[in-house]
Design an enzyme around this catalytic site. Structure first.
Site, PDB file in Angstrom:
ATOM      1  N   GLU A 121       0.892  -1.174   0.000  1.00  0.00           N
ATOM      2  CA  GLU A 121       0.000   0.000   0.000  1.00  0.00           C
ATOM      3  C   GLU A 121       0.918   1.209   0.000  1.00  0.00           C
ATOM      4  O   GLU A 121       1.476   1.558   1.042  1.00  0.00           O
ATOM      5  CB  GLU A 121      -0.863   0.008   1.265  1.00  0.00           C
ATOM      6  CG  GLU A 121      -1.795  -1.171   1.417  1.00  0.00           C
ATOM      7  CD  GLU A 121      -2.969  -1.141   0.468  1.00  0.00           C
ATOM      8  OE1 GLU A 121      -3.079  -0.169  -0.324  1.00  0.00           O
ATOM      9  OE2 GLU A 121      -3.766  -2.084   0.497  1.00  0.00           O
TER      10      GLU A 121
ATOM     11  N   CYS B 257      -2.550   9.024   2.610  1.00  0.00           N
ATOM     12  CA  CYS B 257      -2.252   8.504   1.262  1.00  0.00           C
ATOM     13  C   CYS B 257      -3.437   8.744   0.332  1.00  0.00           C
ATOM     14  O   CYS B 257      -3.256   8.964  -0.856  1.00  0.00           O
ATOM     15  CB  CYS B 257      -1.918   7.022   1.351  1.00  0.00           C
ATOM     16  SG  CYS B 257      -3.185   6.072   2.187  1.00  0.00           S
TER      17      CYS B 257
HETATM   18  P1  NAP Z   1       8.255   5.286   4.589  1.00  0.00           P
HETATM   19  O1  NAP Z   1       9.433   6.115   4.808  1.00  0.00           O
HETATM   20  O2  NAP Z   1       8.229   4.370   3.448  1.00  0.00           O
HETATM   21  O3  NAP Z   1       8.047   4.484   5.965  1.00  0.00           O
HETATM   22  C1  NAP Z   1       7.035   3.499   6.097  1.00  0.00           C
HETATM   23  C2  NAP Z   1       7.608   2.303   6.842  1.00  0.00           C
HETATM   24  O4  NAP Z   1       8.586   1.670   6.028  1.00  0.00           O
HETATM   25  C3  NAP Z   1       8.330   2.668   8.143  1.00  0.00           C
HETATM   26  O5  NAP Z   1       8.129   1.645   9.081  1.00  0.00           O
HETATM   27  C4  NAP Z   1       9.785   2.736   7.711  1.00  0.00           C
HETATM   28  O6  NAP Z   1      10.681   2.539   8.768  1.00  0.00           O
HETATM   29  C5  NAP Z   1       9.839   1.592   6.727  1.00  0.00           C
HETATM   30  N1  NAP Z   1      10.885   1.686   5.728  1.00  0.00           N
HETATM   31  C6  NAP Z   1      11.352   2.794   5.110  1.00  0.00           C
HETATM   32  N2  NAP Z   1      12.291   2.450   4.210  1.00  0.00           N
HETATM   33  C7  NAP Z   1      12.408   1.106   4.247  1.00  0.00           C
HETATM   34  C8  NAP Z   1      13.214   0.161   3.558  1.00  0.00           C
HETATM   35  N3  NAP Z   1      14.077   0.530   2.617  1.00  0.00           N
HETATM   36  N4  NAP Z   1      13.093  -1.145   3.861  1.00  0.00           N
HETATM   37  C9  NAP Z   1      12.216  -1.539   4.801  1.00  0.00           C
HETATM   38  N5  NAP Z   1      11.428  -0.704   5.495  1.00  0.00           N
HETATM   39  C10 NAP Z   1      11.515   0.607   5.217  1.00  0.00           C
HETATM   40  O7  NAP Z   1       6.933   6.115   4.468  1.00  0.00           O
HETATM   41  P2  NAP Z   1       6.603   7.479   5.177  1.00  0.00           P
HETATM   42  O8  NAP Z   1       7.186   8.570   4.392  1.00  0.00           O
HETATM   43  O9  NAP Z   1       6.905   7.399   6.618  1.00  0.00           O
HETATM   44  O10 NAP Z   1       5.011   7.439   5.026  1.00  0.00           O
HETATM   45  C11 NAP Z   1       4.372   8.123   4.057  1.00  0.00           C
HETATM   46  C12 NAP Z   1       4.122   7.302   2.803  1.00  0.00           C
HETATM   47  O11 NAP Z   1       3.283   6.210   3.092  1.00  0.00           O
HETATM   48  C13 NAP Z   1       3.408   8.136   1.775  1.00  0.00           C
HETATM   49  O12 NAP Z   1       3.928   7.875   0.506  1.00  0.00           O
HETATM   50  C14 NAP Z   1       1.983   7.631   1.881  1.00  0.00           C
HETATM   51  O13 NAP Z   1       1.204   7.859   0.741  1.00  0.00           O
HETATM   52  C15 NAP Z   1       2.196   6.186   2.152  1.00  0.00           C
HETATM   53  N6  NAP Z   1       0.999   5.586   2.738  1.00  0.00           N
HETATM   54  C16 NAP Z   1       0.274   4.731   1.983  1.00  0.00           C
HETATM   55  C17 NAP Z   1      -0.888   4.182   2.494  1.00  0.00           C
HETATM   56  C18 NAP Z   1      -1.731   3.240   1.677  1.00  0.00           C
HETATM   57  O14 NAP Z   1      -2.573   2.573   2.250  1.00  0.00           O
HETATM   58  N7  NAP Z   1      -1.523   3.127   0.392  1.00  0.00           N
HETATM   59  C19 NAP Z   1      -1.305   4.509   3.774  1.00  0.00           C
HETATM   60  C20 NAP Z   1      -0.536   5.392   4.514  1.00  0.00           C
HETATM   61  C21 NAP Z   1       0.621   5.921   3.983  1.00  0.00           C
HETATM   62  P3  NAP Z   1      11.494   3.794   9.426  1.00  0.00           P
HETATM   63  O15 NAP Z   1      10.477   4.690  10.007  1.00  0.00           O
HETATM   64  O16 NAP Z   1      12.370   3.154  10.416  1.00  0.00           O
HETATM   65  O17 NAP Z   1      12.221   4.437   8.286  1.00  0.00           O
END
Ligand code: NAP
Length: 458
Positions: free
Chosen positions: A232, A266
């Site tokens: 997601e 999102c």
């Molecule tokens: P993010 O940086 O991707 O973080 C999300 C999760 O992934 C965190 O637990 C993060 O851990 C982990 N993570 C980051 N890089 C990783 C990697 N290379 N390998 C494994 N795990 C990794 O996302 P964000 O910026 O915090 O959140 C916003 C994004 O989420 C936006 O793009 C939003 O649209 C999306 N989102 C999508 C949905 C949906 O249902 N489609 C819902 C909510 C949010 P750390 O915090 O330790 O880095």
């Protein structure tokens, strides 16, 4: 990224946490596996009872839990309470429906396949890793956990590093509700440690909600291991306004859609694509509504928008706006970072974006809306579909032909007509294109982490 609670309203580090070491990860994986052996033979009814108990705990603790969300990621207290109660509703939904969603499916006429009885049975997979974001720290985690545990899987949560208190709260929620101790565990680890966890034989599948790069990385590791993933990811949802729409209602909804969760959802409407016949009127109503939205203390019930959750998130949003303005976009309201501690960014509306502005293609994960003028309905759909994302979409119209055209042609995981996108336990949720694949919620979400085992009896 440090594992810490940093208050977004003032940038003060409130509490830092040590990541668990490899030995503790191993202990938790072993516990997950042994618990799975036990949990998979419990009944749907038993697991349903435990889910209801978890819902009762959430409801009883709504005030403290909501406060924790405010402190960790700046959500307004009103929305934080709403998130906790919605999560309880999700737990109850799966408790109520697990027996029907995962009932055996037998062919009415097994002789068609030369059998006396033939069909399929849903069985749990084992330990499923959930990598979750901070924006709905309870709801995102529980909308995975409720169906996964109801189906008999065990859950491992790697939560975002800026919501450690929420992660630890969730670590004990299910055992407090009666589930065996290892049924749901938090792994307090950094994102670099995720790869090794996915590679571990005891982890059978992964779900990630987060950004595109994180999704790509997790899916690559899982792909090498031939393990199922649900992704997601981000969205840059279009919000179409067509001439037959009620413009006042559309503009009011547009403000809500863009500012929900301090602009960090999102499925927020992010690109507002307006038919030229109603563009000027809508732009005025929308910009006025955004300008009037009260930004301030998330604990004040009158506050519409609090701070962004992280400094880097705020900076990314500010940079996207700077880039667009430097290339010629017009600021209708907002666009200036307030000179005060904390990660604030005001409701902002941009118009006349040049095609090379990053905002045209990138997701703005903050309260920034971009306005586009469409020549006609087909042009509006063309603009809507021109990003690589495809999470959800909204269309405002009172014309049934336009409505049908949009439902048919918008490249997105959902279309909401005369409303704003929201997630409901009853409805499937997920995207297409770079917004990910697989579905959460509803019946389909529960079946994602099951083995649909075909059974054939002579
Ligand atoms: P993010 O940086 O991707 O973080 C999300 C999760 O992934 C965190 O637990 C993060 O851990 C982990 N993570 C980051 N890089 C990783 C990697 N290379 N390998 C494994 N795990 C990794 O996302 P964000 O910026 O915090 O959140 C916003 C994004 O989420 C936006 O793009 C939003 O649209 C999306 N989102 C999508 C949905 C949906 O249902 N489609 C819902 C909510 C949010 P750390 O915090 O330790 O880095």
């Amino acid at each position: 990224m440090a594992i810490a609670t940093i208050n977004p309203t003032n940038g003060v580090v409130e509490q830092e946490f040590e990541a668990i070491d490899a030995a503790e990860v191993e202990r938790r994986l072993a516990l997950a596996q042994s618990t799975f052996e036990q949990l998979k033979s419990t009944s749907f009814a038993q697991r349903g009872e435990w889910l209801v108990k978890a819902a009762e705990i959430l409801e009883a603790e709504v005030e403290d839990t909501a406060l924790m969300l405010v402190r960790e990621m700046g959500k307004t207290i009103v929305q934080a309470r709403g998130e906790v109660l919605k999560s309880a509703k999700g737990l109850r939904f799966y408790a109520e429906h697990v027996q029907t969603f995962l009932a055996d499916e037998w062919l009415e006429d097994p002789s068609a396949v030369g059998a006396k009885q033939a069909g399929a049975r849903y069985q749990p997979l084992g330990a499923v890793l959930a990598v979750m974001p901070w924006n709905y720290p309870i709801w995102q985690a529980l909308r995975f956990a409720a169906p996964a545990l109801a189906a008999g899987n065990v859950g491992l949560l790697k939560h975002a590093s800026n919501v450690p208190q929420t992660a630890l709260y969730l670590d004990t929620l299910f055992s407090r509700a009666g589930f065996p101790a290892g049924a749901f565990q938090t792994l307090l680890i950094g994102s670099r440690e995720v790869k090794a966890v996915i590679e571990d034989w005891r982890v059978k599948a992964v779900t990630l909600t987060g950004s595109e790069p994180a999704g790509r990385s997790v899916a690559a590791t899982a792909g090498e291991q031939i393990k199922k993933t649900v992704l997601e990811l981000g969205g840059s949802d279009p919000f179409l306004v067509l001439p037959s729409a009620n413009l006042e209602a559309a503009a009011e909804a547009a403000v809500r859609a863009r500012l929900l969760n301090n602009g960090q959802s999102c499925i927020a409407g992010k690109r507002f694509i307006v038919h030229t016949d109603v563009y000027d009127k809508f732009a005025e109503l929308f910009a006025t509504g955004m300008a009037n939205a009260v930004m301030g203390d998330p604990m004040d019930p009158k506050t519409v928008i609090g701070p962004l959750a992280t400094e880097s998130g705020r900076d990314e949003v500010a940079d996207l706006v700077k880039d667009a303005v430097a290339k010629g976009a017009k600021v209708l309201t907002g666009g200036v970072v307030p000179d005060q501690p904390g990660w604030w960014y005001p409701p902002t509306v941009l118009a006349d974006l040049p095609e090379d502005a990053l905002l045209v293609m990138e997701e703005a994960f903050g309260p920034v809306a971009s306005l586009y003028r469409a020549k006609d309905t087909n042009d509006a759909i063309r603009i809507a579909n021109q990003t690589r994302f495809g999470l959800s979409s909204a269309v405002w119209t009172n014309d049934s032909a336009e409505e049908q055209l949009c439902i048919e042609r918008l490249d997105a995981g959902a279309v909401f007509v005369n409303g704003i996108t929201a997630s409901y336990p009853e409805l499937p949720f997920g995207g297409v294109k770079a917004s990910g694949y697989g579905r959460e919620l509803a019946e389909v979400g529960m079946r994602e982490f099951t083995n649909l085992k075909t059974v054939w009896k002579a």
